[in-house]
Design a protein around this motif. Structure first.
Motif: not given
Length: 307
Positions: A26-38
């Motif tokens: 559900i996230t764009k590739p460049h945003e995944r690290g940020k959301y994995f962090g959340l």
């Protein structure tokens, strides 16, 4: 009953892999690290709140925390089934599934046939062996080195939980958009290695200030590396592979949770500081593997963008 409960818990432990795969869907590739962090920060909040609730309820009625945990899990299951929407479109789902897919070794063999994933997994596995060794011996180290009681040990674990929330819920969101997963992963490994070396030093110079500072640095590094590495792994494959790679990633971490504590506990018998020095060396090895894989990671990303 205790062993049966733990066996069932282990057999149903794939929910963590599913959560990360869902987030990747559900996230764009460049945003995944940020959301994995959340996700990691959410886990940190749980690690702070859960023991407090469990300790309070357990002092009233010993089995109460288990019943409450079961009730929360049941509510979570209902939420997932009835409210949470499916993340993966039908056209991106696997069309064939048989008993061979249940073989974890086959999943690893497939993942390791892809060069970029093989490098990321090896680097990550070495790192997680070190981190899980740390978790296994920390309480004994605090007791032997500083003569701390359970309350003092609980306090430093409480601080570590807040550091996890800060690094994965806030700091990584500031660093990833500016520097990207590769640089943040490298920074995380460097800080983790420094933290391990400083903990080793406290076995020779028992300083409360130094152990707090060392573990804060170490856990900031961990909080930066884990989501960044997860983002790199996720971006290495297409949508149809997210569940498989996240499952393999969690499986790799499970193996590290077996090997790490066993090795660290064995080494601890030869000297209190030796496990931390050994873990620092492991993190440096992980850093070297990642460093020499940077060109391959970058070329893979370029190829993906032009495909």
């Amino acid at each position: 009953m205790l062993f049966l409960g733990r066996i069932i818990d282990g057999l149903t432990g794939g929910n963590i892999s599913t959560i990360y795969a869902y987030m990747a869907d559900i996230t764009k590739p460049h945003e995944r690290g940020k959301y994995f962090g959340l996700l990691g920060a959410a886990g940190g909040v749980g690690m702070i709140i859960g023991p407090v609730i469990g300790g309070f309820l357990g002092s009233i009625y010993l089995p109460a925390p288990l019943f409450i945990a079961a009730g929360i899990t049941f509510i979570d299951m209902l939420f997932g089934y009835f409210i949470l929407p499916e993340s993966l479109p039908i056209n991106l789902r696997s069309v064939h599934f048989d008993y061979k897919h249940l073989n974890p070794f086959q999943q690893f063999s497939h993942i390791f046939s892809i060069d970029i994933l093989k490098r990321l997994f090896i680097s990550g596995f070495i790192f997680f062996v070190a981190m899980n060794g740390l978790y296994a011996i920390n309480a004994v180290f605090f007791k032997d080195t500083f003569k701390w009681n359970p309350a003092q040990i609980g306090l430093i674990l409480f601080v570590i939980g807040f550091v996890d929330i800060f690094s994965q819920g806030f700091l990584i969101n500031k660093l990833l958009p500016r520097f990207g997963e590769i640089k943040v992963s490298v920074l995380g490994l460097v800080l983790t290695a420094i933290g391990f070396f400083m903990v080793t030093l406290t076995s020779l110079i028992p300083s409360v200030f130094l152990i707090y500072f060392a573990l804060i640095v170490l856990n900031i590094g961990d909080g930066l590396f884990e989501p960044s590495q997860g983002g790199l792994i996720s971006k290495s494959v297409g949508p149809h592979m997210q569940g498989r790679v996240q499952g393999a990633n969690q499986g790799m971490q499970s193996i590290a949770r077996i090997a790490g504590p066993f090795i660290a506990a064995f080494i601890y018998g030869f000297g209190r500081g030796l496990p931390y020095f050994y873990e620092a060396v492991l993190v440096v090895i992980s850093l070297v593997i990642l460093f020499f894989s940077i060109s391959i990671i970058k070329s893979h990303k370029v190829a993906e963008q032009h495909s």
